[in-house]
Design an enzyme around this catalytic site. Structure first.
Site, PDB file in Angstrom:
ATOM      1  N   SER A 155       0.823  -1.212   0.000  1.00 25.43           N
ATOM      2  CA  SER A 155       0.000   0.000   0.000  1.00 25.43           C
ATOM      3  C   SER A 155       0.856   1.261   0.000  1.00 25.43           C
ATOM      4  O   SER A 155       1.936   1.294   0.603  1.00 25.43           O
ATOM      5  CB  SER A 155      -0.901   0.005   1.242  1.00 25.43           C
ATOM      6  OG  SER A 155      -1.552   1.257   1.393  1.00 25.43           O
ATOM      7  N   THR A 183      -5.830   2.741  -7.139  1.00 26.28           N
ATOM      8  CA  THR A 183      -7.139   2.726  -6.486  1.00 26.28           C
ATOM      9  C   THR A 183      -7.978   3.870  -7.035  1.00 26.28           C
ATOM     10  O   THR A 183      -7.570   5.034  -6.967  1.00 26.28           O
ATOM     11  CB  THR A 183      -6.994   2.845  -4.967  1.00 26.28           C
ATOM     12  OG1 THR A 183      -6.324   1.685  -4.471  1.00 26.28           O
ATOM     13  CG2 THR A 183      -8.348   2.950  -4.286  1.00 26.28           C
ATOM     14  N   HIS A 235     -14.276  -1.767  -2.427  1.00 32.04           N
ATOM     15  CA  HIS A 235     -13.391  -1.403  -1.323  1.00 32.04           C
ATOM     16  C   HIS A 235     -13.807  -2.090  -0.026  1.00 32.04           C
ATOM     17  O   HIS A 235     -13.727  -1.522   1.064  1.00 32.04           O
ATOM     18  CB  HIS A 235     -13.359   0.119  -1.124  1.00 32.04           C
ATOM     19  CG  HIS A 235     -12.025   0.654  -0.687  1.00 32.04           C
ATOM     20  ND1 HIS A 235     -11.064   1.087  -1.569  1.00 32.04           N
ATOM     21  CD2 HIS A 235     -11.479   0.817   0.542  1.00 32.04           C
ATOM     22  CE1 HIS A 235     -10.000   1.501  -0.904  1.00 32.04           C
ATOM     23  NE2 HIS A 235     -10.219   1.346   0.380  1.00 32.04           N
ATOM     24  N   ASP A 244     -12.640  -8.836  -5.575  1.00 29.77           N
ATOM     25  CA  ASP A 244     -12.495  -8.999  -4.124  1.00 29.77           C
ATOM     26  C   ASP A 244     -13.805  -8.608  -3.451  1.00 29.77           C
ATOM     27  O   ASP A 244     -14.735  -8.121  -4.080  1.00 29.77           O
ATOM     28  CB  ASP A 244     -11.303  -8.221  -3.564  1.00 29.77           C
ATOM     29  CG  ASP A 244     -11.522  -6.701  -3.498  1.00 29.77           C
ATOM     30  OD1 ASP A 244     -12.648  -6.214  -3.720  1.00 29.77           O
ATOM     31  OD2 ASP A 244     -10.544  -5.983  -3.212  1.00 29.77           O
ATOM     32  N   GLY A 302     -15.845  -9.694   0.547  1.00 31.67           N
ATOM     33  CA  GLY A 302     -16.673 -10.679   1.234  1.00 31.67           C
ATOM     34  C   GLY A 302     -16.120 -12.085   1.261  1.00 31.67           C
ATOM     35  O   GLY A 302     -16.833 -13.029   1.618  1.00 31.67           O
ATOM     36  N   GLY A 342      -8.286  -9.521   1.695  1.00 31.44           N
ATOM     37  CA  GLY A 342      -7.961  -8.407   2.565  1.00 31.44           C
ATOM     38  C   GLY A 342      -8.086  -8.757   4.030  1.00 31.44           C
ATOM     39  O   GLY A 342      -7.130  -9.182   4.677  1.00 31.44           O
ATOM     40  N   ARG A 343      -9.295  -8.594   4.573  1.00 31.82           N
ATOM     41  CA  ARG A 343      -9.493  -8.788   6.003  1.00 31.82           C
ATOM     42  C   ARG A 343      -9.035 -10.162   6.488  1.00 31.82           C
ATOM     43  O   ARG A 343      -8.451 -10.288   7.561  1.00 31.82           O
ATOM     44  CB  ARG A 343     -10.967  -8.594   6.354  1.00 31.82           C
ATOM     45  CG  ARG A 343     -11.495  -7.163   6.188  1.00 31.82           C
ATOM     46  CD  ARG A 343     -12.970  -7.129   6.531  1.00 31.82           C
ATOM     47  NE  ARG A 343     -13.552  -5.798   6.483  1.00 31.82           N
ATOM     48  CZ  ARG A 343     -14.209  -5.307   5.432  1.00 31.82           C
ATOM     49  NH1 ARG A 343     -14.342  -6.045   4.324  1.00 31.82           N
ATOM     50  NH2 ARG A 343     -14.734  -4.081   5.479  1.00 31.82           N
TER      51      ARG A 343
END
Length: 387
Positions: A111, A160, A283, A314, A316, A337-338
């Site tokens: 990032s 992004t 996002h 991406d 969920g 991600g998460r």
């Protein structure tokens, strides 16, 4: 994979353990959405509404989840997504995520708002790196950052495009965690209530150089995360437009990806401008509440541009079956991600690697039930979401 006294069986368990280890403000920063958080529920509903039509009597004894993304072979159709300040979740967290990615043979996307430089991440992890870009008001400085990423060996530049303004995350105001971090009594008590995190992460930064900074900001504008950088020229630009894409296409010789596309007409325009790939994404439902779910937009976008560019997705993703659903709807790869941040929080590179291994195992299991011995065989076994 065993982390601690009990084996880690799924992403939900990793989430629960991460929640117990991280200060509430930091956990909510990575976990929650925006405003009324309608989008978070919709992400789950839309993926749940995707159904499978499995084939039977197929030899699946040699299943293989390997694929190629942008012509590069990798063992899994996964990429670790860029996340701001992942280094606060675990000490040197960006390096640890990159090490997990390297071990799994997949790319890690660094990032712009990483607290560890891409140079250090590349040196210490030996991972395949992509670089995510937020465009600054001073375009020359943004291009300089792009050149820096190129020198560090980044394979792809990920612009992004869905964050034109700061999102309305009200819970960050309540708990005192945001960027910049705002010291408060509540935040202090939150840290005290999680001594393992404070000692092993934040205090370690204090001992080894002080409060972390954004490592990719110019030296003269670099400030601690608790203070705002006052220079307008390194503020995020609100006027990013297609001309910036054209400029980046000229400046960047590697793969150029737009992250945050939800409209087929935008995808078509990106393809016409020579963009190599897009990420169909909202996002993680962290920006515009009630934005369309990627699962509902992906099939149309693939139909329009899938023959011209690489389409990733991406949002969920908590199960290997979710990865299969995105692949079955035409995505060539899926960003995580998460889920990997949960693993990072409970065990650094080992924890993130454990989560990646869960996805590998679950994806192979799903492929077995679908009668799909390879990733391309998943196509034709999925009924898209309706939304």
């Amino acid at each position: 994979m065993r982390l601690g006294a009990r084996p880690l069986l799924n992403v939900a368990e990793a989430r629960d353990r991460a929640r117990s280890r991280l200060p509430r403000g930091l956990f909510e920063y990575i976990e929650r959405g925006t405003e009324d958080e309608v989008g978070l529920g919709e992400a789950k509903r839309s993926l749940d509404s995707v159904t499978f039509n499995p084939r039977v009597l197929v030899d699946i004894s040699n299943r293989n989840a390997a694929t190629s993304i942008f012509g590069t072979h990798q063992p899994l159709p996964l990429v670790i997504a860029p996340t701001a300040v992942a280094g606060l979740i675990w000490y040197d967290g960006e390096v640890e995520l990159a090490k997990a990615a390297a071990a799994a043979g997949i790319p890690f996307c660094v990032s712009t708002q990483s607290i560890t430089s891409i140079e250090q991440i590349a040196e210490e992890s030996k991972a395949r790196l992509w670089f995510q870009l937020y465009v600054w008001r001073n375009r020359d400085r943004a291009v300089q950052l792009v050149k820096r990423a190129e020198r560090a060996g980044a394979e792809a530049l990920v612009l992004t495009v869905d964050t034109a303004v700061a999102p309305n995350r009200e819970y960050n105001i309540r708990n005192g965690f945001g960027i910049p971090i705002k010291p408060s009594i509540r935040a202090g008590l939150d840290c005290v209530a999680h001594p393992r995190w404070f000692v092993n992460v934040f205090a370690k930064y204090l001992r080894n150089g002080g409060v972390p900074t954004y490592a990719h900001y110019p030296e003269e504008f670099r400030t601690a995360l608790g203070r705002v950088a006052v220079a307008d020229e390194i503020s995020l630009a609100q006027d990013v437009n297609w001309e910036d894409v054209r400029t980046l296409r000229s400046a960047w010789k590697g793969q150029l990806i737009l992250k945050g596309v939800l409209r087929a007409d935008d995808a078509v325009r990106a393809a016409e401008m020579g963009v190599d790939g897009i990420v169909v994404s909202n996002h993680g439902a962290r920006n515009l509440d009630s934005a369309a779910s990627p699962a509902t937009r992906l099939p149309d976008i693939v139909d329009r541009v899938g023959h011209r560019m690489t389409v990733l997705a991406d949002g969920g993703v908590r199960r290997g079956s979710h990865v299969a659903k995105y692949i079955g709807m035409g995505a060539q790869g899926v960003l995580l991600g998460r889920s990997v941040l949960y693993g990072l929080a409970i065990g650094g590179a080992e924890g993130a690697g454990a989560v990646l291994d869960i996805f590998r195992r679950e994806l192979l299991t799903t492929m077995g039930f679908l009668g799909a011995p390879s990733i391309p065989d998943i196509i034709g076994t999925v009924e898209p979401a309706r939304g």
